[in-house]
Design a protein around this motif. Structure first.
Motif, short mmCIF file in Angstrom:
data_model
loop_
_atom_site.label_atom_id
_atom_site.label_comp_id
_atom_site.label_asym_id
_atom_site.label_seq_id
_atom_site.Cartn_x
_atom_site.Cartn_y
_atom_site.Cartn_z
N ARG A 169 -22.40 44.53 7.78
CA ARG A 169 -21.64 43.92 9.05
C ARG A 169 -21.85 44.69 10.31
N ALA A 170 -21.78 45.92 10.19
CA ALA A 170 -21.84 46.72 11.54
C ALA A 170 -23.53 46.61 11.83
N GLN A 195 -25.29 44.08 11.27
CA GLN A 195 -25.38 42.84 12.15
C GLN A 195 -24.96 42.84 13.61
N LEU A 196 -23.82 43.48 13.55
CA LEU A 196 -22.99 43.21 14.84
C LEU A 196 -23.81 44.06 16.04
N MET A 209 -24.37 46.61 21.61
CA MET A 209 -23.19 46.99 20.96
C MET A 209 -23.32 48.61 20.78
N ALA A 266 -19.13 49.01 16.78
CA ALA A 266 -19.78 48.17 15.66
C ALA A 266 -19.15 48.80 14.18
N CYS A 267 -19.02 50.03 14.23
CA CYS A 267 -18.46 50.73 13.18
C CYS A 267 -17.13 50.25 13.02
N LEU A 286 -15.42 47.85 14.34
CA LEU A 286 -15.20 46.30 14.23
C LEU A 286 -15.66 45.84 12.84
N ALA A 287 -16.68 46.38 12.21
CA ALA A 287 -16.90 46.00 10.98
C ALA A 287 -15.95 46.11 9.85
N MET A 302 -12.92 43.42 11.31
CA MET A 302 -13.00 42.10 11.52
C MET A 302 -12.61 41.38 10.17
N PRO A 343 -18.56 36.85 13.54
CA PRO A 343 -18.30 36.44 14.89
C PRO A 343 -18.98 35.13 15.12
N PHE A 346 -20.56 34.49 17.96
CA PHE A 346 -21.59 34.79 18.66
C PHE A 346 -22.83 35.48 17.87
N THR A 400 -25.86 38.38 17.92
CA THR A 400 -26.01 39.68 18.16
C THR A 400 -27.34 40.06 18.46
#
Lengths: 297, 114
Positions: free
Chosen positions: A231-232, A234-235, B87, B92-93, B95-96, B99, B103, B105, B107
């Motif tokens: 996920r990180a 991908q973010l 980001m 990112a770390c 938020l991953a 969440m 998302p 949106f 990226t």
């Protein structure tokens, strides 16, 4: 603050005694445990060591409060044992030898002082207790130094293992590979994620291929860390591909109700790289004239 | 077009592309009018793509994440593609791990990578 002893006549005689040159006697225990066949200290060092021990013990006996184990004089003696322990351990010596040396030094010291002053210190319970209390503290200092050194060694080895166990390699422009070997705990995940995400931000990497061939077992926590890492990635705007998931891992993921449905997976690292190239629009073709698939010689 | 409003800097470039840069120390989630102003600016610019620059945002908490998703929903309603860029690894770390839903949106690592 340790409980103070009553000052007996023998103790008073001990504290009032002007210590002469007892270093030759004090050299014997050092020679027995560190010199000769042990080869841990040379002649020069053995001699210096004994002179320093004599100087420091004289300082403690002549200090304002010889019982005080927080006095500058006793602290200096402790520091001496810390440095001696480090030196002996670094040179391959054993902690047991340092402890035996310390015990032997205690006995030799009392006998040397008795011999020099003609006061029967060896028969005085108060004198024996005084030295015993001090030397127990010194032995504890030796053990503390030993454990600190061990901790430091383990910490360095762990750091080295972590760095070598998670090599991030840019295998193609914008394509990173990350083989994961062993298990993923929280610390390791954070460490890998930190370096991986920094790499992506710095180099503007597009695809990360995470190869799990070296992961032999997985639990819910590890799978959670794995998904968090994907996920990180991908973010950050890159794409993640998981490869090399073994059948037993796949079965475990099913049992744990972990859904990898929205994560790109491929059977092998090779297939993962092909997918990465495909995502980047890169096509790998054999050069003209080359014999693709020819047997290796 | 280049305007600054409600702690955001908006710049139009290329064909229907708008770059939004939240200014340092601003919490857009605290002021709902920020969202409306961005959407109005997108409509006015006839934007097709919104690039939301997160390079100055070191922590994206649940509130900020909700704001980004709300903005993405608004963009979707307007037919605008929203792409968060730059980001930070720390963001990112964190938020991953936090969440609970993907998302709304897209990226990208940077503007040049789209």
């Amino acid at each position: 603050m340790p409980e103070e002893q009553r000052i007996t006549e023998k103790l008073k005689a001990l504290f009032d005694h002007q210590v002469g040159d007892i270093s030759p006697a004090l050299e014997q225990p050092a020679r027995q445990y560190f010199g000769g066949v042990h080869g841990l200290l040379d002649e020069h060092e053995l001699s210096d060591l004994s002179l320093e021990v004599q100087h420091l013990i004289t300082g403690v006996l002549g200090s304002e409060n010889p019982f005080d184990r927080e006095s500058p004089e006793f602290t200096a003696l402790e520091s001496f044992f810390v440095n001696l322990s480090r030196k002996i351990l670094t040179r391959g010596g054993d902690v047991e030898d340092i402890v035996r040396y310390t015990q032997s030094l205690q006995n030799t010291l009392i006998q040397a002082l008795q011999h020099e002053s003609s006061v029967e210190f060896t028969k005085s319970r108060s004198v024996l207790m005084f030295f015993s209390n001090h030397f127990i503290e010194l032995i504890l200092t030796v053990f503390r130094t030993y454990l600190n050194q061990k901790d430091e060694t383990i910490r360095l080895q762990e750091s080295e293992i972590r760095e070598t166990a998670t090599p991030i390699t840019e295998i193609w422009d914008g394509v990173l590979t990350l083989p994961i070997i062993g298990s993923l705990d929280s610390n390791r995940t954070m460490l890998v994620m930190d370096s991986l995400l920094s790499y992506i931000a710095r180099e503007h990497s597009k695809v990360v291929v995470m190869d799990l061939t070296g992961v032999s077992n997985i639990d819910s926590q590890v799978s959670h860390h794995l998904i968090q890492m994907v996920r990180a990635i991908q973010l950050m705007g890159a794409q993640a591909i998981l490869t090399g998931i073994r059948p037993e891992i796949a079965r475990a993921l099913t049992t744990l109700n972990i859904d990898l449905g929205d994560i790109c997976t491929r059977g092998s690292l090779s297939d993962g790289l092909k997918e990465a190239f495909s995502l980047l629009g890169v096509q790998v073709i054999a050069a003209q004239g080359s014999q693709q698939g020819a047997p290796a010689h | 077009m280049s305007t600054t409003s409600q702690g955001f800097h908006l710049a139009r470039f290329g064909d229907g592309r708008v770059l939004v840069e939240p200014q340092h120390g601003i919490n857009p989630a605290a002021d709902k009018s920020g969202l409306a102003e961005i959407l109005a600016a997108l409509r006015e610019a006839r934007a097709k793509t919104l690039f939301y620059d997160l390079s100055s945002i070191t922590v994206i908490d649940a509130v900020y994440y909700r704001f980004l998703n709300q903005l993405a929903n608004g963009c979707h309603a307007l037919g605008v593609r929203m792409i968060c860029i730059n980001m930070q690894p720390t963001a990112a770390c964190a938020l991953a791990g936090e969440m609970r839903e993907p998302p709304r949106f897209e990226t990208a690592v940077g503007l040049e990578d789209v």
